[in-house]
Every structure is written in structure tokens, then in C-alpha cells.
Design a protein around this motif. Structure first.
Motif, short mmCIF file in Angstrom:
data_model
loop_
_atom_site.label_atom_id
_atom_site.label_comp_id
_atom_site.label_asym_id
_atom_site.label_seq_id
_atom_site.Cartn_x
_atom_site.Cartn_y
_atom_site.Cartn_z
N ARG A 490 -4.98 4.50 6.85
CA ARG A 490 -4.78 3.09 6.48
C ARG A 490 -3.94 3.06 5.20
O ARG A 490 -4.29 3.68 4.19
CB ARG A 490 -6.13 2.41 6.25
CG ARG A 490 -6.04 1.03 5.64
CD ARG A 490 -5.60 -0.01 6.64
NE ARG A 490 -5.47 -1.32 6.03
CZ ARG A 490 -6.46 -2.19 5.89
NH1 ARG A 490 -7.69 -1.85 6.30
NH2 ARG A 490 -6.26 -3.36 5.34
N VAL A 491 -2.81 2.34 5.26
CA VAL A 491 -1.99 2.15 4.06
C VAL A 491 -2.63 1.06 3.21
O VAL A 491 -2.85 -0.06 3.69
CB VAL A 491 -0.55 1.77 4.45
CG1 VAL A 491 0.28 1.50 3.20
CG2 VAL A 491 0.10 2.87 5.28
N LEU A 492 -2.93 1.37 1.94
CA LEU A 492 -3.66 0.44 1.09
C LEU A 492 -2.75 -0.45 0.26
O LEU A 492 -3.14 -1.55 -0.12
CB LEU A 492 -4.60 1.22 0.16
CG LEU A 492 -5.64 2.11 0.85
CD1 LEU A 492 -6.48 2.84 -0.17
CD2 LEU A 492 -6.52 1.27 1.76
N THR A 493 -1.56 0.04 -0.05
CA THR A 493 -0.62 -0.73 -0.88
C THR A 493 0.73 -0.75 -0.18
O THR A 493 1.68 -0.07 -0.60
CB THR A 493 -0.51 -0.10 -2.29
OG1 THR A 493 -0.26 1.31 -2.15
CG2 THR A 493 -1.77 -0.31 -3.08
N ALA A 494 0.80 -1.53 0.89
CA ALA A 494 1.99 -1.52 1.74
C ALA A 494 3.26 -1.90 0.99
O ALA A 494 4.35 -1.44 1.33
CB ALA A 494 1.78 -2.47 2.92
N SER A 495 3.14 -2.73 -0.05
CA SER A 495 4.34 -3.18 -0.78
C SER A 495 5.04 -2.04 -1.50
O SER A 495 6.19 -2.18 -1.90
CB SER A 495 3.94 -4.27 -1.79
OG SER A 495 3.02 -3.77 -2.73
N SER A 521 -5.51 8.95 -1.49
CA SER A 521 -4.48 9.50 -2.38
C SER A 521 -3.14 8.85 -2.04
O SER A 521 -2.96 8.29 -0.96
CB SER A 521 -4.38 11.02 -2.20
OG SER A 521 -3.31 11.55 -2.97
N GLU A 522 -2.17 8.97 -2.98
CA GLU A 522 -0.79 8.59 -2.65
C GLU A 522 -0.16 9.62 -1.73
O GLU A 522 0.86 9.34 -1.09
CB GLU A 522 0.05 8.45 -3.92
CG GLU A 522 -0.28 7.24 -4.79
CD GLU A 522 -1.49 7.48 -5.68
OE1 GLU A 522 -2.02 8.62 -5.69
OE2 GLU A 522 -1.90 6.53 -6.38
N ASN A 523 -0.75 10.81 -1.67
CA ASN A 523 -0.25 11.90 -0.82
C ASN A 523 -1.16 12.00 0.41
O ASN A 523 -2.36 12.28 0.27
CB ASN A 523 -0.24 13.21 -1.61
CG ASN A 523 0.40 14.34 -0.83
OD1 ASN A 523 -0.01 14.66 0.27
ND2 ASN A 523 1.43 14.96 -1.41
N ILE A 524 -0.59 11.80 1.59
CA ILE A 524 -1.42 11.77 2.79
C ILE A 524 -2.10 13.11 3.04
O ILE A 524 -3.21 13.17 3.57
CB ILE A 524 -0.58 11.33 4.01
CG1 ILE A 524 -1.51 11.04 5.20
CG2 ILE A 524 0.47 12.37 4.36
CD1 ILE A 524 -0.80 10.40 6.38
N MET A 525 -1.45 14.21 2.64
CA MET A 525 -2.07 15.52 2.86
C MET A 525 -3.26 15.72 1.91
O MET A 525 -4.26 16.32 2.29
CB MET A 525 -1.05 16.64 2.69
CG MET A 525 0.04 16.64 3.75
SD MET A 525 -0.61 16.54 5.44
CE MET A 525 -1.66 17.98 5.50
N GLU A 526 -3.15 15.21 0.68
CA GLU A 526 -4.27 15.31 -0.25
C GLU A 526 -5.46 14.48 0.25
O GLU A 526 -6.61 14.92 0.21
CB GLU A 526 -3.84 14.84 -1.63
CG GLU A 526 -4.97 14.57 -2.62
CD GLU A 526 -5.82 15.79 -2.95
OE1 GLU A 526 -6.95 15.61 -3.44
OE2 GLU A 526 -5.37 16.94 -2.70
N ALA A 527 -5.17 13.26 0.73
CA ALA A 527 -6.24 12.42 1.28
C ALA A 527 -6.87 13.09 2.50
O ALA A 527 -8.09 13.07 2.68
CB ALA A 527 -5.69 11.04 1.65
#
Length: 551
Positions: A490-495, A521-527
Motif C-alpha cells: 500500500r502506497v501511503l504518500t502517493a503525492s 519504509s520509503e524503500n519497498i525492500m526494507e518494508a
């Protein structure tokens, strides 16, 4: 409901009139059309074997009639009727479905009529036109010819010893356009020997007060028991069905989970508990406690994700998130629950969130077997951690495995099973390759041992998952049981575009249970790493306490 007191020994049962078979727990008959009308839903396709399995579940639930399909329409339905003859159903009657004969055929030479007889069911439901618009525009025949088709088809099937139900297709639209002709089609069906007349809201556009008034009018005209078959195009199918039953209609038709063409059919998972728990009609008796089980079974067979917000049977139906709600429900469930969850086979759930506060935290801790009273010194700290993490984007409603790890770590009762020293993920695409290649390298420490492994996967997260397992399975062989069941981003800050923070939810499971974990995270791999690592930790945590339902 008509109930037979003996086990069926012959698939084609002798004809019995409704008045002669009224050994019922209720005055209503439950007619399930999941396997026919439900199978017409987008994204649903049942095999013949699937249909047999569902029929057995419906029989166990306690429905009276199971509409198995249209034997003249496709080989799959022909195979179902062949197979179901060998299945000893304890309660339900299997019904074949089809149409009146074609105008160009005699009943004896009509393929559809003959296929209905070949299905060898004791009961047959056929549909015909009751809306002049369909007679003239769809069939292209005269109104009088349509009456002839209805009468010929029913008389012929009755002469072959079959019980016949007549579905008056588009009846409510037909009645509103030309009530005299709509009623004439019903009278012809009754004269020909139909033992049920089912009033169909085929387009799903009728309002409840219209259903009430029209059903009352029909009941004053006909003596034969009536049924209701509603579609959900105006979100009124359940309401219209209940309204019809209130007027004295006897049979209700619908599907499990409301699946069906376009917007679906009347949802039996709502109608049945409304009848039994609200209207005090014991339509299923003790079988009502299996309703959620059957709902999820049908969803699984249909390869559909269960609707968690579905009334009565959904995961969220008795889930409480607000702290005020949770606190009240703990004192008395009736404060925020209109029926007992157990009555339909569901369960009460307390969701972990920043809305739940202290009450939600304590309720969930108790569900995990963690002894924590309101005055515990760690409670304010845990509430603050929960609110901070949810503000950062974490969500624990579907990731209660991560939440339990959070609580146990804060309380000092959980020691991590491994420590990450580093990971690297490479995605490589070369000219001429059919698809990109993903490789992950992981370095972890377990006790004093350091393990450095690499693995490939179908994607970067899959590769990372393989590498982590490869590194840890030599220390913890039980991890071989774990499977990644679902992965959501889920993208949390789409803007912020590609700089956006994301939340990864992972569902893992073994042969005993399933659990959810989360990473942000801002990094999908870290999340993804956070959620994968928590999934592994949670599995290992289960070794140290008896299994329980984390939900």
C-alpha cells in the motif's frame, strides 16, 4: 420447509405435494441456486467436482433445495447431475433448471426439456416469460404463444412424474407493465400443474414496497405456494426477499455470499440468520452455527477472497476497534453486537489500532495469552509506541503477528531468534531475456554463528524470502513448514511519487494456522524485509507457547 424423514435411496423421488410433505421446522423453504445462478457471476467457474463438494456442504447446512445447474446448457452440468446421483444427501433435494420449450419445437423433441428429464432429478425448475417486452422483443412470439409454451412444458414434465417449480422471469417488471398478462402467465403455469410459482426480480430494480404490494396481489389471485427470487442490482435483494416472506411467500431463493450475475443474487448468508435470529423462524436449526464455515468454503472453492465486511459471516462483522466500543463489549457484548457471533459460527475480535487505546491493547494482549492489567507500568509506554507506529504508517489490524512481537519485545519477554547483519537484492534484465532475474544475499547471526547465503527468486521479494529461509533453516528446521500466502503493498504518500512511503502486509502460514506481519519504509525492500523477518520470528515464537488464535 419440506423435510424427508428418510435417507434418499433413489435419485428420482416420487412426486409429493407441498401440503403432504410439511414436516418442517419452519414455514419457509430454502432454495439455493449457488451452483447455477451463482456460477454465472464474473470470476466464478465451478468444475463438476467443485459443484458436488459445494452441494454436500449445502446439504450439511440444511437447505431444502439445491439447484445444480442447467443440464441442457453445458457438459459440466450434465456431469454434475451424473455424479451427484451417487452422493447420499441427507436432507436437500437436487433440482435441475432449464427453460420452457422453444416455440419451434414440440416438448417431446425439445432438447432442453429432454435434457431436464435426463438429469433424473425428482424436482425440475423451469423459467418462462411474464413480461410482454421479453415475449415480443426477446422471443419474438405472440403473447398467446408464450402461454402455450408455459403450459405445454409444465404439463409434459408433470406427466413424467416430476415435481415442477415455475420461475416467472422478470415478473415484477412484467406486472408493472401489464399486470393482467403477468398474472395470466402464472395462472397458466398453475393450471398446467406447477407446484411452486417463483416471482423473479430478474433485473434487480424493484423496490421493497413494490415487492410487498405485488406479492400481496398475487397471493389473492393464486392458491399455490409462492417463492421469491431477487437480484441485487439496487442493493435490495435481501430486503426484497424478507419483504416477500413477510407477505406470506413461502420459498426464498438465493446464493451463498450473494454471488451471481451482474451485481449478484439475494445473499442467503444474510437472509438465513435474519429469518432465524430476527424473525424467529428456525430455518436451519443448529445448522446456523455452520453458516460462516459454508460461506468461506464456497468462497474458497470459487477462488474468491471472502468479503471481511459481509454481515454475520465476515471477519469484521464482530470486530471492534474503538476503545469505547471494546471497553463496553468486554462488560456486555450486547452493547455493540446485535447477535452472538457464535450463533452463525463467527467470533468476536478486538482490533489493535490507535483508536483502541488501553482497552484495545489489553484485550489483544489477553487474546495472545499475555498477562497485562491496566495498571501495569508498561501499558502507557505500549500505548504510546502503538500510536507512534501507526502515525508512521504501520497497521496492525491485519498484522497481529507483528503486534504480538512488539508487545513481547517491549515487555522484555521475547528474545530475537536471529540478527540481520545485511542483505542485498539484485534485479538484472539483459537484452533477449524473457524476464528479469532476481537474486538476494542475506547475512544473519544466530547465537555466535554467522550465516551468509544467496538465493534466486521469481521477483526480488521472493528471492529475499528464499535467501532468509536458506540461512535460517539449518538452525530452525521447522521453518520449512512456513509458506508465504499473501503479499500486499500500500502506497501511503502517493503525492511523493516513487519517493513514497509504502506499507507491506504479508500473510504467512503453516499446516496449523496463518498469521500477518507488517513493514513500513520509503524503500519497498526494507518494508518487505521487516514483514518477512517478523513472519519468521512469529513462527519461532509459537514454539514457546501453546497455539491460539491470534485474531
Amino acid at each position: 420447509m419440506a423435510r424427508s424423514s428418510r435417507r434418499r435411496t433413489d435419485h428420482v423421488q416420487p412426486l409429493k405435494l407441498a401440503a403432504e410433505t410439511a414436516r418442517s421446522r419452519s414455514s419457509f423453504e430454502i432454495y439455493d441456486t449457488t451452483l447455477r445462478d451463482g456460477a454465472q457471476s464474473e470470476d466464478v467457474s465451478f468444475s463438476a467436482d467443485d459443484k458436488v463438494l459445494v452441494a454436500q456442504k449445502l446439504d450439511e447446512l440444511g437447505v431444502d433445495f439445491i439447484e445444480g445447474g442447467w443440464p441442457g446448457a453445458n457438459p459440466k452440468d450434465i456431469e454434475f447431475f451424473r455424479q451427484v446421483k451417487t452422493v447420499p444427501l441427507k436432507h436437500a433435494t437436487v433440482v435441475a433448471f432449464g427453460s420452457t420449450r422453444k416455440a419451434s419445437n414440440s416438448v417431446k423433441k425439445d432438447p432442453n426439456i429432454q435434457a431436464l428429464l435426463a438429469a433424473e432429478t425428482g424436482t425440475i425448475t423451469i423459467f418462462g416469460k411474464s413480461w410482454p417486452l421479453h415475449v415480443t422483443d426477446a422471443l419474438g412470439i405472440s403473447l398467446s404463444k408464450n402461454l402455450e409454451l408455459i403450459g405445454d412444458s409444465i404439463e409434459y414434465l408433470r406427466s413424467k412424474g416430476r415435481q415442477v417449480f415455475y420461475d416467472a422471469e422478470h415478473f415484477f417488471d412484467g406486472y408493472k407493465m401489464d399486470p393482467d398478462y403477468a398474472l395470466a402467465t402464472l395462472r397458466r403455469a398453475v393450471e398446467a400443474g406447477a407446484q411452486r410459482i417463483i416471482l423473479c426480480d430478474t433485473n434487480g430494480g424493484t423496490m421493497p414496497w413494490e415487492v410487498r404490494d405485488i406479492c400481496r396481489s398475487v397471493r389473492q389471485t393464486l392458491d399455490v405456494p409462492l417463492g421469491i427470487h431477487a437480484h441485487n442490482d439496487c442493493e435490495m435483494a435481501v430486503a426484497n426477499s424478507i419483504m416477500a416472506l413477510e407477505t406470506g411467500v413461502r420459498q426464498v431463493q438465493g446464493t451463498i455470499n450473494g454471488i451471481g450475475e451482474r451485481c449478484g443474487n439475494a445473499n442467503l448468508c444474510s437472509i438465513l440468520p435474519n429469518l432465524q435470529l430476527k424473525m424467529r423462524q428456525p430455518v436451519l436449526g443448529e445448522g446456523m452455527s455452520r453458516l460462516r464455515e459454508v460461506s468461506h468454503f464456497v468462497a474458497e472453492i470459487a477462488n474468491l477472497i471472502p468479503d471481511k465486511h459481509q454481515p454475520y459471516v465476515g471477519d469484521a462483522a464482530f470486530a471492534h476497534k474503538g476503545g469505547v466500543h471494546i471497553h463496553a463489549v468486554q462488560k456486555n457484548p450486547a452493547t455493540y453486537e446485535h447477535v452472538r457471533p457464535e450463533s452463525v459460527g463467527n467470533r468476536q475480535r478486538f482490533l489493535v489500532s490507535d483508536y483502541g487505546g488501553r482497552s484495545g491493547l489489553l484485550a489483544k494482549a489477553e487474546a495472545f495469552g499475555i498477562s497485562l492489567d491496566r495498571d501495569h507500568a508498561k501499558v502507557p509506554e505500549l500505548v504510546a509506541i502503538l500510536k507512534d507506529r501507526e502515525n508512521a504508517g504501520y497497521q496492525y489490524e491485519g498484522a497481529e503477528g507483528s503486534f504480538e512481537l512488539l508487545v513481547r519485545t517491549a515487555l522484555g519477554t521475547h528474545k530475537p531468534s536471529f540478527r540481520l547483519l545485511g542483505f542485498r537484492v539484485i534485479v538484472e534484465q539483459s537484452e533477449g531475456d524473457q524476464g528479469p532475474r532476481s537474486e538476494a544475499t542475506v547475512m544473519v547471526q544466530v547465537g555466535q554463528d554467522i550465516e551468509h547465503t544467496a538465493a534466486i527468486g521469481k521477483g526480488p521479494v521472493n528471492a529475499l524470502d528464499h535467501a532468509l529461509r536458506k540461512a535460517l533453516e539449518k538452525f530452525y528446521p521447522e521453518l520449512r513448514e512456513v509458506r508465504l500466502l499473501d503479499y500486499k503493498v500500500r502506497v501511503l504518500t502517493a503525492s511523493q511519487g516513487t519517493d513514497a512511503k509504502v506499507r507491506v502486509l504479508i500473510e504467512s502460514g503453516d499446516h496449523k494456522e496463518k498469521w500477518g506481519t507488517v513493514g513500513v519504509s520509503e524503500n519497498i525492500m526494507e518494508a518487505s524485509w521487516q514483514a518477512l523477518a517478523d513472519g519468521i520470528e512469529y513462527k519461532l515464537l509459537r514454539r514457546d507457547r501453546p497455539p491460539s488464535d491470534p485474531g
